[in-house]
Design an enzyme around this catalytic site. Structure first.
Site, short mmCIF file in Angstrom:
data_model
loop_
_atom_site.label_atom_id
_atom_site.label_comp_id
_atom_site.label_asym_id
_atom_site.label_seq_id
_atom_site.Cartn_x
_atom_site.Cartn_y
_atom_site.Cartn_z
N ALA A 73 -11.35 -6.00 4.69
CA ALA A 73 -10.82 -7.14 5.43
C ALA A 73 -10.29 -6.66 6.79
CB ALA A 73 -9.69 -7.79 4.63
N GLN A 75 -7.36 -6.61 7.91
CA GLN A 75 -6.14 -5.80 7.74
C GLN A 75 -6.29 -4.76 6.62
OE1 GLN A 75 -3.33 -5.35 9.44
NE2 GLN A 75 -4.23 -6.64 11.05
N SER A 76 -7.49 -4.23 6.46
CA SER A 76 -7.74 -3.27 5.38
C SER A 76 -6.94 -1.98 5.55
CB SER A 76 -9.24 -2.95 5.35
OG SER A 76 -9.46 -1.82 4.53
N ASN A 77 -6.16 -1.65 4.53
CA ASN A 77 -5.45 -0.36 4.52
C ASN A 77 -6.42 0.78 4.26
OD1 ASN A 77 -2.72 -1.56 4.61
ND2 ASN A 77 -3.32 -2.38 2.62
N CYS A 79 -9.55 0.91 5.25
CA CYS A 79 -10.27 1.23 6.49
C CYS A 79 -9.40 2.05 7.44
CB CYS A 79 -10.76 -0.05 7.17
SG CYS A 79 -12.14 -0.81 6.27
#
Ligand SMILES: *Cc1c(COP(=O)(O)O)cnc(C)c1O
Length: 328
Positions: A73, A75-77, A79
């Site tokens: 997403a 706001q992917s942690n 990534c």
């Protein structure tokens, strides 16, 4: 034979701390509460994906890859931690993010950019559906890409949390403590699968209570089916001679609220309570929901007063900055 001898590159700092939350325990009048601080893995604001990435980066380097590609997403942690792990390892990083580019990047997205990741936007999906396509394009450009699945959840990522149980076991014996329950956010499944396998391998007795975060399907499978498949793939990869069944998992699915990334009262109250009583920040998407669930389970009397419950803080704090309006 159990095989834990896989290539690994250190990108985080372990063990992460385990502490007792004394003020919170006093306030809730329930079981004794402990916390495992995977928000402090030390990789660009930390989080549980650091454990998985040590094995992905190790594998990619051992195979001579020069580029990592993964997705999630906006706001992917996962990534953000992948971008940081690539930076420290000298690898190029490509991220497929769901949605479209916002005017002002905040939270994890801002960090992705600072960490030098190449960002590809997918207006339709948020689970890295474009990874194979972009991987092909990178290969045509002469690169050697290493794809990491959504959330880093495959049999390699799972190894991070098998190791994490070994780490916790040592810490608890050093503290002379026994834990009766572990509560954590369960979403793409790698954390949960690894904990279940680690518990089996290192002979731990506690109950693992996964709080379901995302009701969306995984490649056509319901979340419990996906989790079971992933755990058995991990068992096979490790050489564990045991077939896991649905009875080996505790999944609470009553805290899904408005869906993935939708902040409700549960998350809001949980974030404020932990911040105000212990000075610890949980995130709106994962750990705020899981911690809210833990408070609810305590209030409902699901634990005995002699129980000792460990909340596994899986990180995610940078996303708090992109949810300011929902939190105040
Ligand atoms: C990814 C993530 C989780 C869930 O872990 P999975 O292995 O995907 O189930 C929990 N908390 C945070 C902060 C995360 O980023």
């Amino acid at each position: 034979m159990i095989n834990m001898d896989f290539p690994r590159k250190q990108v985080g700092f372990f063990p992460t701390p385990v502490t007792e939350l004394k003020r919170l325990t006093e306030k809730l009048h329930g079981p004794k509460i402990f916390i495992k601080r995977d928000d402090l893995t030390g990789l660009a604001f930390g989080g549980n994906k650091t454990r998985k990435l040590e094995f992905f980066i190790g594998d990619a380097l051992s195979k001579g890859c020069d580029t990592i590609i993964t997705g999630g997403a906006e706001q992917s942690n996962h990534c953000r931690q992948t971008a940081a792990a690539c930076a420290v390892s000298g690898l190029e990083c490509h991220l497929v993010l769901g949605g479209s580019e916002p005017e002002i990047p905040q939270g994890n997205l801002l960090l992705d950019k600072l960490l030098g990741a190449h960002i590809h936007w997918d207006s339709k999906f948020r689970k890295g559906e474009m990874i194979p396509q972009i991987s092909k394009e990178l290969t045509l450009q002469g690169k050697k890409p290493y794809p990491v699945p959504y959330g880093g959840s495959n049999e390699i990522g799972v190894l991070g949390f098998v190791e994490a149980i070994k780490e916790l076991k040592l810490q608890l014996s050093g503290m002379n403590e026994k834990i009766s329950h572990v509560v954590f956010a369960s979403s793409s499944g790698g954390t949960h699968a690894g904990l279940v396998l680690g518990k089996y391998l290192f002979e731990q007795k506690f109950d693992l209570i996964g709080i379901e975060i995302d009701k969306a399907e995984y490649e056509g499978l319901s979340y419990p089916d996906h989790l079971l498949k992933l755990t058995n793939a991990g068992a096979k990869f490790l050489g564990i001679d045991c077939a896991f069944t649905k009875n080996d998992f505790i999944l609470r699915n009553e805290y899904l609220g408005g869906g993935y990334g939708v902040i409700g009262d549960l998350e809001k109250k949980a974030i404020k309570l932990l911040a105000e009583t212990e000075g610890i920040i949980v995130d709106p998407v994962y750990t705020g929901r899981a911690f809210g669930a833990l408070i609810d389970l305590i209030e409902k009397g699901e634990f005995a007063s002699e129980d000792k419950v460990l909340f596994w803080h899986t990180g995610g704090s940078p996303s708090i900055f992109s949810y300011a309006e929902d939190l105040l």
